[in-house]
Motif scaffolding. Structure first.
Motif, PDB file in Angstrom:
ATOM      1  N   LEU A  60      13.584  52.654   5.058  1.00  0.00           N
ATOM      2  CA  LEU A  60      12.560  51.977   4.256  1.00  0.00           C
ATOM      3  C   LEU A  60      12.251  50.553   4.738  1.00  0.00           C
ATOM      4  CD1 LEU A  60      13.816  53.056   0.704  1.00  0.00           C
ATOM      5  CD2 LEU A  60      11.788  53.911   1.896  1.00  0.00           C
ATOM      6  N   MET A  61      12.891  50.107   5.800  1.00  0.00           N
ATOM      7  CA  MET A  61      12.759  48.708   6.224  1.00  0.00           C
ATOM      8  C   MET A  61      11.324  48.300   6.551  1.00  0.00           C
ATOM      9  SD  MET A  61      15.584  47.263   5.740  1.00  0.00           S
ATOM     10  CE  MET A  61      15.394  45.719   6.589  1.00  0.00           C
ATOM     11  N   THR A  62      10.467  49.217   6.902  1.00  0.00           N
ATOM     12  CA  THR A  62       9.086  48.863   7.241  1.00  0.00           C
ATOM     13  C   THR A  62       8.134  49.047   6.057  1.00  0.00           C
ATOM     14  OG1 THR A  62       8.691  51.090   8.080  1.00  0.00           O
ATOM     15  CG2 THR A  62       9.408  49.418   9.680  1.00  0.00           C
ATOM     16  N   ALA A  63       8.690  49.305   4.893  1.00  0.00           N
ATOM     17  CA  ALA A  63       7.856  49.530   3.705  1.00  0.00           C
ATOM     18  C   ALA A  63       7.096  48.260   3.338  1.00  0.00           C
ATOM     19  CB  ALA A  63       8.722  49.976   2.535  1.00  0.00           C
ATOM     20  N   GLU A  64       5.872  48.441   2.883  1.00  0.00           N
ATOM     21  CA  GLU A  64       5.035  47.322   2.451  1.00  0.00           C
ATOM     22  C   GLU A  64       5.538  46.790   1.108  1.00  0.00           C
ATOM     23  OE1 GLU A  64       2.334  45.790   3.862  1.00  0.00           O
ATOM     24  OE2 GLU A  64       2.830  46.959   5.659  1.00  0.00           O
ATOM     25  N   PRO A  65       5.676  45.481   0.978  1.00  0.00           N
ATOM     26  CA  PRO A  65       6.064  44.908  -0.315  1.00  0.00           C
ATOM     27  C   PRO A  65       5.056  45.315  -1.396  1.00  0.00           C
ATOM     28  CG  PRO A  65       6.155  43.248   1.417  1.00  0.00           C
ATOM     29  CD  PRO A  65       5.506  44.463   2.007  1.00  0.00           C
ATOM     30  N   GLY A  66       5.584  45.661  -2.552  1.00  0.00           N
ATOM     31  CA  GLY A  66       4.726  46.046  -3.667  1.00  0.00           C
ATOM     32  C   GLY A  66       4.375  47.526  -3.689  1.00  0.00           C
ATOM     33  N   SER A  67       4.629  48.220  -2.593  1.00  0.00           N
ATOM     34  CA  SER A  67       4.373  49.664  -2.573  1.00  0.00           C
ATOM     35  C   SER A  67       5.533  50.376  -3.260  1.00  0.00           C
ATOM     36  CB  SER A  67       4.236  50.165  -1.127  1.00  0.00           C
ATOM     37  OG  SER A  67       5.483  50.071  -0.457  1.00  0.00           O
ATOM     38  N   ARG A  79      11.314  50.639  -4.055  1.00  0.00           N
ATOM     39  CA  ARG A  79      12.554  51.407  -3.893  1.00  0.00           C
ATOM     40  C   ARG A  79      13.533  50.634  -2.996  1.00  0.00           C
ATOM     41  NH1 ARG A  79      14.286  56.355  -4.991  1.00  0.00           N
ATOM     42  NH2 ARG A  79      15.872  57.299  -3.653  1.00  0.00           N
ATOM     43  N   LEU A  80      13.014  50.067  -1.925  1.00  0.00           N
ATOM     44  CA  LEU A  80      13.842  49.266  -1.027  1.00  0.00           C
ATOM     45  C   LEU A  80      14.471  48.101  -1.781  1.00  0.00           C
ATOM     46  CD1 LEU A  80      14.850  48.489   1.824  1.00  0.00           C
ATOM     47  CD2 LEU A  80      12.672  47.293   2.140  1.00  0.00           C
ATOM     48  N   ASP A  81      13.687  47.379  -2.564  1.00  0.00           N
ATOM     49  CA  ASP A  81      14.209  46.248  -3.344  1.00  0.00           C
ATOM     50  C   ASP A  81      15.350  46.667  -4.257  1.00  0.00           C
ATOM     51  OD1 ASP A  81      12.444  44.469  -2.207  1.00  0.00           O
ATOM     52  OD2 ASP A  81      11.029  44.509  -3.880  1.00  0.00           O
ATOM     53  N   VAL A  82      15.178  47.783  -4.948  1.00  0.00           N
ATOM     54  CA  VAL A  82      16.202  48.255  -5.884  1.00  0.00           C
ATOM     55  C   VAL A  82      17.460  48.674  -5.129  1.00  0.00           C
ATOM     56  CG1 VAL A  82      16.763  50.034  -7.589  1.00  0.00           C
ATOM     57  CG2 VAL A  82      14.532  48.914  -7.650  1.00  0.00           C
ATOM     58  N   LEU A  83      17.294  49.396  -4.030  1.00  0.00           N
ATOM     59  CA  LEU A  83      18.453  49.853  -3.255  1.00  0.00           C
ATOM     60  C   LEU A  83      19.221  48.682  -2.651  1.00  0.00           C
ATOM     61  CD1 LEU A  83      16.998  53.005  -1.454  1.00  0.00           C
ATOM     62  CD2 LEU A  83      18.521  52.934  -3.441  1.00  0.00           C
ATOM     63  N   VAL A  84      18.502  47.687  -2.164  1.00  0.00           N
ATOM     64  CA  VAL A  84      19.169  46.511  -1.608  1.00  0.00           C
ATOM     65  C   VAL A  84      19.964  45.797  -2.693  1.00  0.00           C
ATOM     66  CG1 VAL A  84      18.751  44.198  -0.647  1.00  0.00           C
ATOM     67  CG2 VAL A  84      17.607  46.193   0.335  1.00  0.00           C
ATOM     68  N   THR A  85      19.421  45.702  -3.877  1.00  0.00           N
ATOM     69  CA  THR A  85      20.131  45.070  -4.991  1.00  0.00           C
ATOM     70  C   THR A  85      21.409  45.831  -5.328  1.00  0.00           C
ATOM     71  OG1 THR A  85      18.050  44.226  -5.888  1.00  0.00           O
ATOM     72  CG2 THR A  85      19.914  44.340  -7.410  1.00  0.00           C
ATOM     73  N   LEU A  86      21.333  47.146  -5.334  1.00  0.00           N
ATOM     74  CA  LEU A  86      22.518  47.971  -5.592  1.00  0.00           C
ATOM     75  C   LEU A  86      23.575  47.779  -4.507  1.00  0.00           C
ATOM     76  CD1 LEU A  86      20.895  51.312  -6.804  1.00  0.00           C
ATOM     77  CD2 LEU A  86      22.207  49.683  -8.179  1.00  0.00           C
ATOM     78  N   VAL A  87      23.150  47.753  -3.257  1.00  0.00           N
ATOM     79  CA  VAL A  87      24.086  47.570  -2.147  1.00  0.00           C
ATOM     80  C   VAL A  87      24.745  46.191  -2.221  1.00  0.00           C
ATOM     81  CG1 VAL A  87      24.217  47.238   0.361  1.00  0.00           C
ATOM     82  CG2 VAL A  87      23.098  49.257  -0.570  1.00  0.00           C
ATOM     83  N   GLU A  88      23.967  45.172  -2.515  1.00  0.00           N
ATOM     84  CA  GLU A  88      24.528  43.825  -2.633  1.00  0.00           C
ATOM     85  C   GLU A  88      25.599  43.771  -3.720  1.00  0.00           C
ATOM     86  OE1 GLU A  88      21.050  41.428  -3.248  1.00  0.00           O
ATOM     87  OE2 GLU A  88      20.752  41.107  -1.110  1.00  0.00           O
TER      88      GLU A  88
END
Length: 117
Positions: A22-29, A34-43
């Motif tokens: 998901l690293m190339t996903a557009e912000p706000g899409s 999904r990327l934002d949420v997953l990164v928060t969980l991993v952190e």
């Protein structure tokens, strides 16, 4: 969005793999959200299972000296006479509050590291 908590190391590895896709996903899409949420969980998982400790004070000073090409003479204004600098670096003398403040201010060594003696 079907997302689950990270409870095991296998969950963690699976989530890291998904983040990579998901690293190339557009912000706000949808993918970006999904990327934002997953990164928060991993952190959160990493903070709990792989905590990073601050380096101890002497290691932090030596690291900064190496980074900036500093010598013992460069530390004299922050620590005191040359023999005192050598005592600190040899762990024979603890840092004082004044030394910690000066090292933080002059060389930008994090105070958290300098307090870790």
């Amino acid at each position: 969005m079907d997302i689950h908590p990270i409870k095991t190391d296998a969950d963690y590895r699976k989530t890291l793999h998904e983040i990579e896709t998901l690293m190339t996903a557009e912000p706000g899409s949808e993918a970006g959200d999904r990327l934002d949420v997953l990164v928060t969980l991993v952190e959160a998982y990493e903070r709990k299972h792989y905590p990073l400790d601050w380096p101890d004070a002497v290691e932090a000073i030596k690291f900064r000296m190496e980074q900036q090409g500093l010598t013992v003479d460069d530390l004299v204004p922050a620590i005191g006479r040359k023999n005192r600098v050598y005592e600190v670096l040899a762990r024979k003398r603890p840092l004082t509050i004044r030394m910690i403040q000066a090292l933080n201010r002059q060389f930008h060594i994090p105070a958290e590291s300098l307090l870790n003696q």
